[in-house]
Design a protein around this motif. Sequence first.
Motif, PDB file in Angstrom:
ATOM      1  N   VAL A 188       0.847  -1.194   0.000  1.00 31.15           N
ATOM      2  CA  VAL A 188       0.000   0.000   0.000  1.00 31.15           C
ATOM      3  C   VAL A 188       0.883   1.244   0.000  1.00 31.15           C
ATOM      4  O   VAL A 188       1.887   1.303   0.725  1.00 31.15           O
ATOM      5  CB  VAL A 188      -0.917   0.015   1.247  1.00 31.15           C
ATOM      6  CG1 VAL A 188      -1.758   1.291   1.278  1.00 31.15           C
ATOM      7  CG2 VAL A 188      -1.817  -1.214   1.265  1.00 31.15           C
ATOM      8  N   ILE A 189       0.511   2.250  -0.788  1.00 28.09           N
ATOM      9  CA  ILE A 189       1.207   3.537  -0.810  1.00 28.09           C
ATOM     10  C   ILE A 189       0.348   4.567  -0.080  1.00 28.09           C
ATOM     11  O   ILE A 189      -0.854   4.690  -0.358  1.00 28.09           O
ATOM     12  CB  ILE A 189       1.456   4.017  -2.253  1.00 28.09           C
ATOM     13  CG1 ILE A 189       2.115   2.924  -3.096  1.00 28.09           C
ATOM     14  CG2 ILE A 189       2.309   5.285  -2.252  1.00 28.09           C
ATOM     15  CD1 ILE A 189       3.468   2.493  -2.618  1.00 28.09           C
ATOM     16  N   ALA A 221      14.589  12.465  -6.555  1.00 25.20           N
ATOM     17  CA  ALA A 221      15.124  11.108  -6.696  1.00 25.20           C
ATOM     18  C   ALA A 221      14.290  10.107  -5.906  1.00 25.20           C
ATOM     19  O   ALA A 221      14.039   8.980  -6.362  1.00 25.20           O
ATOM     20  CB  ALA A 221      16.581  11.070  -6.232  1.00 25.20           C
ATOM     21  N   ASP A 222      13.845  10.518  -4.703  1.00 23.39           N
ATOM     22  CA  ASP A 222      12.996   9.639  -3.884  1.00 23.39           C
ATOM     23  C   ASP A 222      11.685   9.335  -4.604  1.00 23.39           C
ATOM     24  O   ASP A 222      11.213   8.196  -4.608  1.00 23.39           O
ATOM     25  CB  ASP A 222      12.706  10.290  -2.531  1.00 23.39           C
ATOM     26  CG  ASP A 222      13.932  10.368  -1.641  1.00 23.39           C
ATOM     27  OD1 ASP A 222      14.852   9.540  -1.835  1.00 23.39           O
ATOM     28  OD2 ASP A 222      13.963  11.246  -0.754  1.00 23.39           O
ATOM     29  N   LEU A 223      11.088  10.360  -5.185  1.00 22.65           N
ATOM     30  CA  LEU A 223       9.818  10.175  -5.892  1.00 22.65           C
ATOM     31  C   LEU A 223       9.993   9.272  -7.115  1.00 22.65           C
ATOM     32  O   LEU A 223       9.157   8.394  -7.380  1.00 22.65           O
ATOM     33  CB  LEU A 223       9.254  11.525  -6.333  1.00 22.65           C
ATOM     34  CG  LEU A 223       8.618  12.384  -5.234  1.00 22.65           C
ATOM     35  CD1 LEU A 223       8.145  13.712  -5.820  1.00 22.65           C
ATOM     36  CD2 LEU A 223       7.459  11.660  -4.582  1.00 22.65           C
ATOM     37  N   ALA A 224      11.069   9.482  -7.845  1.00 19.09           N
ATOM     38  CA  ALA A 224      11.322   8.655  -9.029  1.00 19.09           C
ATOM     39  C   ALA A 224      11.499   7.191  -8.639  1.00 19.09           C
ATOM     40  O   ALA A 224      10.976   6.289  -9.307  1.00 19.09           O
ATOM     41  CB  ALA A 224      12.554   9.168  -9.772  1.00 19.09           C
ATOM     42  N   ASN A 245      -1.545  16.734   2.638  1.00 18.87           N
ATOM     43  CA  ASN A 245      -1.790  17.415   1.375  1.00 18.87           C
ATOM     44  C   ASN A 245      -1.995  16.370   0.270  1.00 18.87           C
ATOM     45  O   ASN A 245      -1.189  15.452   0.108  1.00 18.87           O
ATOM     46  CB  ASN A 245      -0.590  18.314   1.044  1.00 18.87           C
ATOM     47  CG  ASN A 245      -0.871  19.241  -0.117  1.00 18.87           C
ATOM     48  OD1 ASN A 245      -1.374  18.806  -1.150  1.00 18.87           O
ATOM     49  ND2 ASN A 245      -0.538  20.508   0.044  1.00 18.87           N
ATOM     50  N   LYS A 246      -3.041  16.522  -0.506  1.00 20.04           N
ATOM     51  CA  LYS A 246      -3.394  15.524  -1.514  1.00 20.04           C
ATOM     52  C   LYS A 246      -2.508  15.591  -2.755  1.00 20.04           C
ATOM     53  O   LYS A 246      -2.385  14.619  -3.504  1.00 20.04           O
ATOM     54  CB  LYS A 246      -4.853  15.702  -1.945  1.00 20.04           C
ATOM     55  CG  LYS A 246      -5.857  15.516  -0.827  1.00 20.04           C
ATOM     56  CD  LYS A 246      -7.273  15.755  -1.335  1.00 20.04           C
ATOM     57  CE  LYS A 246      -8.287  15.570  -0.227  1.00 20.04           C
ATOM     58  NZ  LYS A 246      -9.677  15.791  -0.692  1.00 20.04           N
ATOM     59  N   ARG A 247      -1.871  16.741  -2.993  1.00 21.28           N
ATOM     60  CA  ARG A 247      -1.210  16.954  -4.279  1.00 21.28           C
ATOM     61  C   ARG A 247      -0.066  15.984  -4.529  1.00 21.28           C
ATOM     62  O   ARG A 247       0.131  15.514  -5.655  1.00 21.28           O
ATOM     63  CB  ARG A 247      -0.706  18.396  -4.370  1.00 21.28           C
ATOM     64  CG  ARG A 247      -1.814  19.415  -4.576  1.00 21.28           C
ATOM     65  CD  ARG A 247      -1.297  20.819  -4.540  1.00 21.28           C
ATOM     66  NE  ARG A 247      -0.744  21.146  -3.224  1.00 21.28           N
ATOM     67  CZ  ARG A 247      -0.247  22.346  -2.912  1.00 21.28           C
ATOM     68  NH1 ARG A 247      -0.231  23.310  -3.821  1.00 21.28           N
ATOM     69  NH2 ARG A 247       0.233  22.579  -1.714  1.00 21.28           N
ATOM     70  N   LEU A 248       0.691  15.653  -3.490  1.00 26.21           N
ATOM     71  CA  LEU A 248       1.841  14.776  -3.673  1.00 26.21           C
ATOM     72  C   LEU A 248       1.413  13.395  -4.152  1.00 26.21           C
ATOM     73  O   LEU A 248       1.962  12.865  -5.128  1.00 26.21           O
ATOM     74  CB  LEU A 248       2.635  14.669  -2.370  1.00 26.21           C
ATOM     75  CG  LEU A 248       3.846  13.722  -2.402  1.00 26.21           C
ATOM     76  CD1 LEU A 248       4.837  14.162  -3.466  1.00 26.21           C
ATOM     77  CD2 LEU A 248       4.517  13.676  -1.031  1.00 26.21           C
ATOM     78  N   LEU A 249       0.420  12.803  -3.477  1.00 23.12           N
ATOM     79  CA  LEU A 249      -0.004  11.464  -3.875  1.00 23.12           C
ATOM     80  C   LEU A 249      -0.731  11.495  -5.225  1.00 23.12           C
ATOM     81  O   LEU A 249      -0.642  10.538  -5.995  1.00 23.12           O
ATOM     82  CB  LEU A 249      -0.898  10.836  -2.799  1.00 23.12           C
ATOM     83  CG  LEU A 249      -0.882   9.298  -2.807  1.00 23.12           C
ATOM     84  CD1 LEU A 249       0.496   8.774  -2.444  1.00 23.12           C
ATOM     85  CD2 LEU A 249      -1.911   8.726  -1.866  1.00 23.12           C
ATOM     86  N   ILE A 252       1.985  11.322  -7.747  1.00 29.12           N
ATOM     87  CA  ILE A 252       2.491   9.953  -7.854  1.00 29.12           C
ATOM     88  C   ILE A 252       1.501   9.088  -8.621  1.00 29.12           C
ATOM     89  O   ILE A 252       1.884   8.277  -9.474  1.00 29.12           O
ATOM     90  CB  ILE A 252       2.754   9.378  -6.447  1.00 29.12           C
ATOM     91  CG1 ILE A 252       3.883  10.151  -5.767  1.00 29.12           C
ATOM     92  CG2 ILE A 252       3.083   7.888  -6.517  1.00 29.12           C
ATOM     93  CD1 ILE A 252       4.048   9.815  -4.297  1.00 29.12           C
ATOM     94  N   SER A 253       0.220   9.247  -8.327  1.00 28.17           N
ATOM     95  CA  SER A 253      -0.819   8.481  -9.005  1.00 28.17           C
ATOM     96  C   SER A 253      -0.779   8.708 -10.511  1.00 28.17           C
ATOM     97  O   SER A 253      -0.848   7.757 -11.307  1.00 28.17           O
ATOM     98  CB  SER A 253      -2.192   8.875  -8.445  1.00 28.17           C
ATOM     99  OG  SER A 253      -3.233   8.322  -9.213  1.00 28.17           O
ATOM    100  N   ALA A 254      -0.646   9.974 -10.915  1.00 25.91           N
ATOM    101  CA  ALA A 254      -0.638  10.305 -12.340  1.00 25.91           C
ATOM    102  C   ALA A 254       0.600   9.739 -13.029  1.00 25.91           C
ATOM    103  O   ALA A 254       0.506   9.182 -14.134  1.00 25.91           O
ATOM    104  CB  ALA A 254      -0.698  11.814 -12.518  1.00 25.91           C
ATOM    105  N   GLU A 255       1.764   9.851 -12.394  1.00 26.88           N
ATOM    106  CA  GLU A 255       3.000   9.411 -13.032  1.00 26.88           C
ATOM    107  C   GLU A 255       3.146   7.893 -13.033  1.00 26.88           C
ATOM    108  O   GLU A 255       3.772   7.324 -13.936  1.00 26.88           O
ATOM    109  CB  GLU A 255       4.200  10.065 -12.341  1.00 26.88           C
ATOM    110  CG  GLU A 255       4.242  11.571 -12.507  1.00 26.88           C
ATOM    111  CD  GLU A 255       5.513  12.192 -11.962  1.00 26.88           C
ATOM    112  OE1 GLU A 255       6.522  11.469 -11.854  1.00 26.88           O
ATOM    113  OE2 GLU A 255       5.497  13.393 -11.644  1.00 26.88           O
TER     114      GLU A 255
END
Length: 295
Positions: A188-189, A221-224, A245-249, A252-255
Amino acid sequence: MTYFAKFACSLILILCSLARANADNYQPSPLNVVTSFSILADLAKELGGDNVKITNLVGANSDGHLYQPRPSDVVAVSAADLLIFNGLNFEGWMSRLIQSSGFDGAAIEASAGVRKMYHGDEVDPHAWQSLQNIKIYAKNINKALIEALPNRKADLDNRYQAFIEQVDALIARSQRSFADIPIQNRIVITNHDAFGYLGRDLKVAFIAPVGISTDEEPSAADLAALIQQIKTKNVKALFLENISNKRLLQQISAEAGVSVGGTLYSDALSEREGPASTYLKMMNYNLRTLSGALK
């Protein structure tokens, strides 16, 4: 015996009976309890009932990591009979608040005695996410309440036992609901690393771009690396948190090409009309949401 003596004896007996009745029916003033955040407020109310009056500091859907105490908090803590906080460095602001308030009452660290988890060199403070741990929280709070209100011990113990029975029933339900989910599918993320204790209980791997505190920021780099891990392991479950904050996830969801499956409650309860307005409702909601997504 004269009429007057008989009357005096009768009067004394009546007064003694009234005194005993008043003693039996005596209800002490509610204990003035201050709790650091909404989950502890619910536990204190559940375990204390009408024996306590709760003043809570960090409210529903609010982030205890980033909280800044207000002048009203100083006043509340200074007047408290009992202060209940999580500990494990969750409330980094608590020692300053106690000092500035001049508080000299009883204080308990609700998490005392739990089997700690670590994130690197830091202790993970989110111990309430384990149903096994919450029984330790309840024991600590019950003990503190009885020490403050010894004449209410029977009622407090009854409330404690009723709460433990509900926790045990929820543990049994969670074990049944996760029994048929393969271990390799239990990934789970979430926004930040708040569910490690729950993951330990249920053998679920929770992965987050942010560490145990919401004031951290992940590097590019962590996100990648996380997005690559999601794709490699075919992760299907991404969840927002009610305090983050919802924007970060969403990024990630989009990418990663994986949809967000809903919201989990991590460091705070929902508002009263929400699905996680008590601790037990919060855990039941999270467990049902997780098991449904992983299946």
